[in-house]
Design an enzyme around this catalytic site. Sequence first.
Site, mmCIF file in Angstrom:
data_model
loop_
_atom_site.group_PDB
_atom_site.id
_atom_site.type_symbol
_atom_site.label_atom_id
_atom_site.label_comp_id
_atom_site.label_asym_id
_atom_site.label_seq_id
_atom_site.Cartn_x
_atom_site.Cartn_y
_atom_site.Cartn_z
ATOM 1 N N HIS A 121 0.874 -1.183 0.000
ATOM 2 C CA HIS A 121 0.000 0.000 0.000
ATOM 3 C C HIS A 121 0.913 1.235 0.000
ATOM 4 O O HIS A 121 2.036 1.177 0.528
ATOM 5 C CB HIS A 121 -0.835 -0.050 1.288
ATOM 6 C CG HIS A 121 -1.900 0.983 1.408
ATOM 7 N ND1 HIS A 121 -1.646 2.276 1.792
ATOM 8 C CD2 HIS A 121 -3.240 0.905 1.224
ATOM 9 C CE1 HIS A 121 -2.787 2.937 1.832
ATOM 10 N NE2 HIS A 121 -3.766 2.128 1.488
ATOM 11 N N ASP A 198 3.144 -4.510 7.961
ATOM 12 C CA ASP A 198 1.910 -3.727 7.844
ATOM 13 C C ASP A 198 0.753 -4.703 8.022
ATOM 14 O O ASP A 198 0.444 -5.493 7.131
ATOM 15 C CB ASP A 198 1.892 -3.059 6.461
ATOM 16 C CG ASP A 198 0.559 -2.380 6.144
ATOM 17 O OD1 ASP A 198 -0.404 -2.564 6.908
ATOM 18 O OD2 ASP A 198 0.491 -1.682 5.119
ATOM 19 N N GLN A 201 -4.487 -5.259 6.996
ATOM 20 C CA GLN A 201 -5.492 -6.184 6.457
ATOM 21 C C GLN A 201 -5.458 -7.554 7.128
ATOM 22 O O GLN A 201 -6.141 -8.479 6.671
ATOM 23 C CB GLN A 201 -5.303 -6.347 4.945
ATOM 24 C CG GLN A 201 -5.494 -5.083 4.157
ATOM 25 C CD GLN A 201 -6.870 -4.457 4.357
ATOM 26 O OE1 GLN A 201 -7.819 -5.110 4.800
ATOM 27 N NE2 GLN A 201 -6.988 -3.192 4.045
ATOM 28 N N LYS A 224 -10.386 -0.651 10.733
ATOM 29 C CA LYS A 224 -10.510 -1.848 9.892
ATOM 30 C C LYS A 224 -10.798 -3.080 10.735
ATOM 31 O O LYS A 224 -10.786 -4.199 10.235
ATOM 32 C CB LYS A 224 -9.217 -2.056 9.089
ATOM 33 C CG LYS A 224 -8.965 -0.970 8.040
ATOM 34 C CD LYS A 224 -7.705 -1.283 7.268
ATOM 35 C CE LYS A 224 -7.159 -0.109 6.492
ATOM 36 N NZ LYS A 224 -7.906 0.206 5.290
ATOM 37 N N CYS A 362 -4.721 2.589 -3.656
ATOM 38 C CA CYS A 362 -3.474 3.045 -3.028
ATOM 39 C C CYS A 362 -2.352 2.023 -3.234
ATOM 40 O O CYS A 362 -1.558 1.770 -2.316
ATOM 41 C CB CYS A 362 -3.653 3.333 -1.530
ATOM 42 S SG CYS A 362 -4.800 4.639 -1.208
HETATM 43 N N1 PMP Z 1 -1.774 -0.712 4.597
HETATM 44 C C1 PMP Z 1 -2.716 -1.462 4.025
HETATM 45 C C2 PMP Z 1 -2.371 -2.838 3.545
HETATM 46 C C3 PMP Z 1 -4.024 -0.961 3.903
HETATM 47 O O1 PMP Z 1 -4.964 -1.700 3.329
HETATM 48 C C4 PMP Z 1 -4.304 0.331 4.385
HETATM 49 C C5 PMP Z 1 -5.698 0.926 4.261
HETATM 50 N N2 PMP Z 1 -6.309 0.743 3.033
HETATM 51 C C6 PMP Z 1 -3.281 1.062 4.970
HETATM 52 C C7 PMP Z 1 -2.029 0.513 5.065
HETATM 53 C C8 PMP Z 1 -3.503 2.445 5.499
HETATM 54 O O2 PMP Z 1 -4.361 2.412 6.590
HETATM 55 P P1 PMP Z 1 -4.885 3.782 7.239
HETATM 56 O O3 PMP Z 1 -5.435 4.581 6.103
HETATM 57 O O4 PMP Z 1 -5.921 3.334 8.214
HETATM 58 O O5 PMP Z 1 -3.718 4.439 7.881
#
Ligand code: PMP
Length: 404
Positions: A121, A198, A201, A224, A362
Site C-alpha cells: 500500500h 503492515d 489487512q 478496519k 493506493c
Molecule cells: N496498509 C494497508 C495494507 C491498507 O490496506 C491500508 C488501508 N487501506 C493502509 C495501510 C492504510 O491504513 P490507514 O489509512 O488506516 O492508515
Amino acid sequence: MIDIQKIRNDFPILQKTVYGKPLIYLDNTATTQTPSAVVDDIVHSYYNAKANVHRGTFHMAQMATEAMEATRRRVAQLINAPSASDIIFTRGTTESINLVASSYGQLIPDGSEIILTVMEHHANIVPWQLLRTRKHITIKVVPIHADGTLDLDTYRSLFSERTALVAVTHVSNVLGTVNPVKDIIETAHAHGVPVLVDGAQAIAHMRVDVQQLDADFYAFSSHKMYGPSGIGVLYGRQSLLEKMPPYQGGGEMIAHVSFEKTTFADLPYKFEAGTPDFVDIAALHTAIDYMDSIGVENINAHEQELLRYATVRMLEIPGMRIFGTAPGKEAIISFLIGNAHHFDTGTLLDKLGVAVRTGHHCAQPLMAALGIEGCVRASFAVYNTRDEVDKFIEAIYRILPLIQ
Ligand code: PMP
C-alpha cells in the site's frame, strides 16, 4: 457456527437503503462497520468520562486515563506483545509506518538499502521515499508471481551487507495474498535485519502473535477491525523503541523540559506527543472484545466460505478477470469485467445498492505490475451473507449489457 443475523443486528448501518435498495456493503478492506457496542462506548465516554488523560488528579481524569491504559493492555494481549509499553497509539497504520520511517529512519546509516514488495500500500512506500529525500538510501522491491504470491527467491537474493530494514504487508489489500511473514522475518533476521509488518489487512481476519512472528514492528488501524476511526497501533520491539528518537515533540512525551535541555518520557509515552484520541482509544477496547466474543477463527471461516462461493459464481460471468489467486488468500476479490472501466462498474453497482471500491486502491506500483490502471474490489467481513453475494452477482449480471 456463528449467528450472522444476530451479528448483523449489532450493526444498525446495515439496515440502510441506498437509492431505495438495501445496502450491500462490500468495501470492508477500506473500513469495516462499527457495532453499536463501540458507538455506545464512545457516547458513554463523552457523557461520563471526558477528561484529559495522564494530567488530572481528579476522579474523571483518572477514569479516562485508566480506560485508555486498559486498551493498551488489551491490545498487547490481542497481539501477544511482551509488554503494554510496547504498544504506541497513533492515528492509524499510515502514521505508525511514518513514525518508524522518520524515527528509526534516523538510525539507518547513509548508503543503506530497504526491501519492500511490489504489493505494498502507498502507506508502506511513500514514508520510505520521504526518508530517501533525507538520507542516501536505496529501495529494493520484491516482485510477485502470476497468482499474487511473493517471489521469495528474489526476496532472499536482495539482501546485502547494506540492508537495513524489510517492510512488508501481512496481507495485500488488493490481491488478498497472505504473505509468509514468519519466514520473511526469519530470513531477514538471519541477516541481522529488522522487519516492519503492515498488519492493516490482517488484524481483523486472523490471530496475530508478534512474538511467534518475531516481528520488530507491527502496524494496524482500529477502523478496519470494527473499532472507531482515527486511531491506530504501532507495536515495536522494546530494544528498538528504546533506541529510537521521539517522533514528535510536545506534551506527554517529556520527562522534564527546560530551554537548555529536555529529557523524554519512558515508553510508550516518548512516542505519544500531545493529547491522544483517548475517547476512541477507550472504545477500541470494546471493539476487540466484540471481535473476540465471535472469535477471529470463526470470522475467518465465515469470510472464507463467502470468498469460495463468490469466486465460483464470479468466474461464471463472461469476461471476468480476478487479480490474486494465491492459495489461502483473504476474502478480497479484485476484478475487471471485459473491457469495462472499473469506475463504470462500481458506479452502476452502487445504483443497485452494492458498495464496492474502484480505482488503484493506493497500490499504484502493484497496478503497474498487473498491467492495469485500476480495478473493482469486493471484500467481505463477518456480517456479510451468501444472500448478499447472490445479490452482488445478480447486480453484475444486470449491469453487464451496460458496460460491455
Ligand atoms: N496498509 C494497508 C495494507 C491498507 O490496506 C491500508 C488501508 N487501506 C493502509 C495501510 C492504510 O491504513 P490507514 O489509512 O488506516 O492508515
